[in-house]
Design a protein around this motif. Structure first.
Motif, short mmCIF file in Angstrom:
data_model
loop_
_atom_site.label_atom_id
_atom_site.label_comp_id
_atom_site.label_asym_id
_atom_site.label_seq_id
_atom_site.Cartn_x
_atom_site.Cartn_y
_atom_site.Cartn_z
N ASN A 33 -3.46 4.16 -4.85
CA ASN A 33 -4.43 5.24 -4.96
C ASN A 33 -3.77 6.62 -4.89
OD1 ASN A 33 -6.34 7.29 -3.49
ND2 ASN A 33 -7.70 5.75 -4.37
N PRO A 57 -0.33 4.62 -1.29
CA PRO A 57 -1.16 5.70 -1.82
C PRO A 57 -0.60 7.08 -1.48
CG PRO A 57 -2.15 4.86 0.17
CD PRO A 57 -0.97 3.97 -0.12
N THR A 80 -7.10 -7.76 -4.79
CA THR A 80 -7.57 -6.40 -4.55
C THR A 80 -6.63 -5.39 -5.19
OG1 THR A 80 -8.53 -7.05 -2.43
CG2 THR A 80 -8.18 -4.70 -2.79
N ASN A 99 -6.41 -1.13 -6.00
CA ASN A 99 -6.96 0.21 -5.83
C ASN A 99 -6.12 1.19 -6.63
OD1 ASN A 99 -7.91 2.72 -5.06
ND2 ASN A 99 -8.10 2.19 -2.90
N ALA A 143 0.86 -1.18 0.00
CA ALA A 143 0.00 0.00 0.00
C ALA A 143 0.89 1.24 0.00
CB ALA A 143 -0.92 0.00 1.21
N ASN A 199 -2.35 -1.30 -3.51
CA ASN A 199 -3.02 0.00 -3.38
C ASN A 199 -2.05 1.12 -3.78
OD1 ASN A 199 -4.34 2.34 -2.65
ND2 ASN A 199 -4.72 1.75 -0.55
N THR A 209 -2.78 -7.93 -2.63
CA THR A 209 -3.40 -6.63 -2.42
C THR A 209 -2.43 -5.54 -2.86
OG1 THR A 209 -4.66 -7.42 -0.52
CG2 THR A 209 -4.37 -5.05 -0.70
#
Length: 565
Positions: A235, A207, A259, A261, A205, A233, A231
């Protein structure tokens, strides 16, 4: 240091039937400045026979409190989880590295083997990584599976320092979280190089980091080496069409991805179509896909919908904030995807909420806009938003002559001759000259540079040494008159002494460092010198001493006051 039997530790840690136990002081909003303040936590740690986790989230630790807790940790090699998020609210940035270092030293002394470390929501910036580096490089983190550094203000320099610490020996992280850190392309590229050698990542992640296609491409190549990734991410980064193409090339290697994003990533139609083709051409197990607010046109949205219909595991597709077309188009999407389609923000949104004049968009203009967006970053440089505005402006400077003061000339060229031009009260002259600076950061930076310019001459001239001794209390006084200036002062001094790198590429050290350390050693124990600043400088000097040039190290060793007591 605690003594322990490695064989018994290994046996204890491998026992999966143990009941999870530990100490949790989360959310108590304790302000822990002294050893006495930390005593309740120390007592709880000492009373816990099997300290598998320690949670201090939501309290604020000073250096002395952290050192007390660290001493208690020396007796707990079984520690696996350290939850230290939101732990330095209201603290100066200069306090955080020594506090982090102390906690790390306690775990190192115990021989602990962490599996999870969470330091999110601590705005310690690049210098915080300096305090964290020793722990990350140690055997304590050799089995680390989760590293959470969300919202730490790392910046490019912090990202590079973090990558360096993680690459010191093989790491096998499963979870890496580092959102809201302004890592940008260079920070992302440094971390991507580390990720390539891991091969174990399952969740990433990152973002809101200001990453453009150059950094996204580097990360995409690293993701290909991590086939367990489930996963992802990214974003609110500027992925664009080029970044989307790089991610599309990585998708065939990511068979476990569930997942994704990519909301607010400026994919536009071209980027969305690249991803849609990758979904269509490769079997996938996607359960959730967020492509919201990406300026994607109606046709490209439909291609995305058609490309992922083959999977029976999808339970969420977010297309809100794109040009989806009229009500009939949205009905078609809902008929194809059912309840998993999210086509508007929140409840009660109108079916026509995102119908704009661009729904029949010209694909050529879309590509042109995308190209313009990303070409500006093709050389991995910062965007200069004012360049187009000022390019054609010419100012008439005829008759204008630049007047340089004696102080200005000395600061630009710090020589004995230029210092002598300031007269017998040079410190007062410099002080008067610099007080006109309004911006706090600029004023403190100027005072630090002036002090070091003079200090750098102190081994050549006794007058320079006297002026430096007069400037130090003025520097501390002027900084103390400005709000929240303590960390700015520490940062400026650390950069000026060459103990941390400056993020300003134009920053240059114009003074000799050995005499600067000699002068600092002569004043650091003075009553006017802030204790927190003294501790911070000593911490960084101790950590950097083996790496400094011989002449600088010799000056520090001669000035015993600069060493940690």
């Amino acid at each position: 240091m605690a003594t322990f039997d490695f064989n018994s530790i290994t046996k204890a840690l491998s026992d999966n039937n143990r009941t999870t136990s530990g100490v949790d002081f989360s959310g108590k909003s304790l302000k822990l400045d002294t050893e006495k303040d930390a005593q309740p936590i120390v007592d709880a740690i000492n009373k816990c026979p099997d300290l598998q986790y320690l949670t201090l989230t939501g309290n604020t630790l000073g250096v002395a409190a952290a050192q007390a807790i660290a001493r208690a940790l020396e007796h707990h090699p079984e520690l696996k989880v350290a939850r230290f998020s939101d732990m330095f609210t209201g603290r100066m940035k200069t306090e955080i590295p020594p506090a982090l270092s102390a906690l790390g030293d306690g775990m190192i002394a115990a021989g602990a083997r962490l599996q999870s470390l969470d330091l999110s929501d601590n705005a310690f910036g690049p210098i915080g990584v300096e305090g964290l580096a020793k722990l990350l490089e140690s055997e304590v983190c050799s089995q680390l599976q989760e590293l959470r550094l969300n919202n730490n203000g790392l910046g490019i320099t912090g990202g590079k320092l973090l990558a360096k610490a993680l690459s010191s020996s093989p790491r096998r992280l499963k979870v890496f979280v580092a959102g809201r850190n302004r890592l940008e392309n260079d920070g992302a590229k440094a971390l991507a190089a580390v990720f390539q050698n891991m091969g174990t990542l399952e969740e990433v992640a990152m973002p809101q980091n200001g990453i453009y296609h150059v950094g996204i491409t580097a990360l995409s190549e690293a993701f290909r080496r991590n086939p367990r990734l489930s996963t992802l991410n990214l974003n609110d980064n500027t992925v664009g069409a080029k970044g989307a193409a790089a991610l599309a090339r990585a998708l065939p290697s990511l068979k476990n991805l569930k997942t994704m994003n990519f909301g607010d990533c400026l994919l536009k139609s071209k980027g969305a179509k690249a991803l849609a083709k990758a979904f269509k051409d490769n079997s996938h197990t996607l359960e959730s896909l967020d492509l919201s607010h990406n300026e994607i046109g109606r046709e490209a949205c439909m291609e995305v919908v058609d490309s992922i219909m083959a999977t029976d595991k999808l339970n969420k597709l977010v297309l809100a904030g794109n040009s989806l077309g009229g009500a009939s188009n949205k009905k078609t999407i809902r008929d194809k995807l059912g309840s998993c389609a999210e086509l508007s923000d929140g409840e009660g949104g109108s079916d026509d909420e995102y119908v704009t004049d661009s729904e029949e968009e010209d694909e050529g203009s879309d590509e042109e806009a995308e190209s313009e967006n990303e070409d500006s970053d093709s050389d991995d440089t910062q965007i200069n938003e004012s360049a187009d505005i000022v390019r054609d402006v010419t100012l008439d400077s005829s008759g204008v002559e630049e007047i340089e003061t004696d102080v200005g000339k000395f600061l630009r060229e710090p020589t004995i001759e230029n210092l002598n031009r300031l007269g017998s009260n040079a410190a007062e002259v410099i002080d008067t000259h610099l007080q006109s600076i309004k911006d706090t950061s600029d004023l403190i930076q100027a005072y630090v540079e002036a002090t070091f310019c003079v200090s750098g001459l102190s081994d050549q001239n006794a007058t320079a040494a006297d002026v430096a001794n007069q400037l130090y209390p003025l520097l501390i006084k002027r900084a103390g008159q400005r709000h929240a200036a303590a960390w700015i002062l520490a940062d400026a001094m650390l950069r000026g002494l060459g103990l941390i790198k400056s993020e300003n590429k134009n920053y240059k050290i114009r003074w000799l460092l050995p005499p600067c350390f000699t002068c600092l050693g002569s004043v650091i124990e003075q009553a006017y010198f802030p204790g927190a600043l003294r501790d911070t400088l000593r911490f960084f000097i101790a950590s950097k001493l083996p790496l400094l040039p011989a002449a600088t190290s010799a000056a520090i060793n001669r000035a015993g006051a600069l060493k940690q007591s």
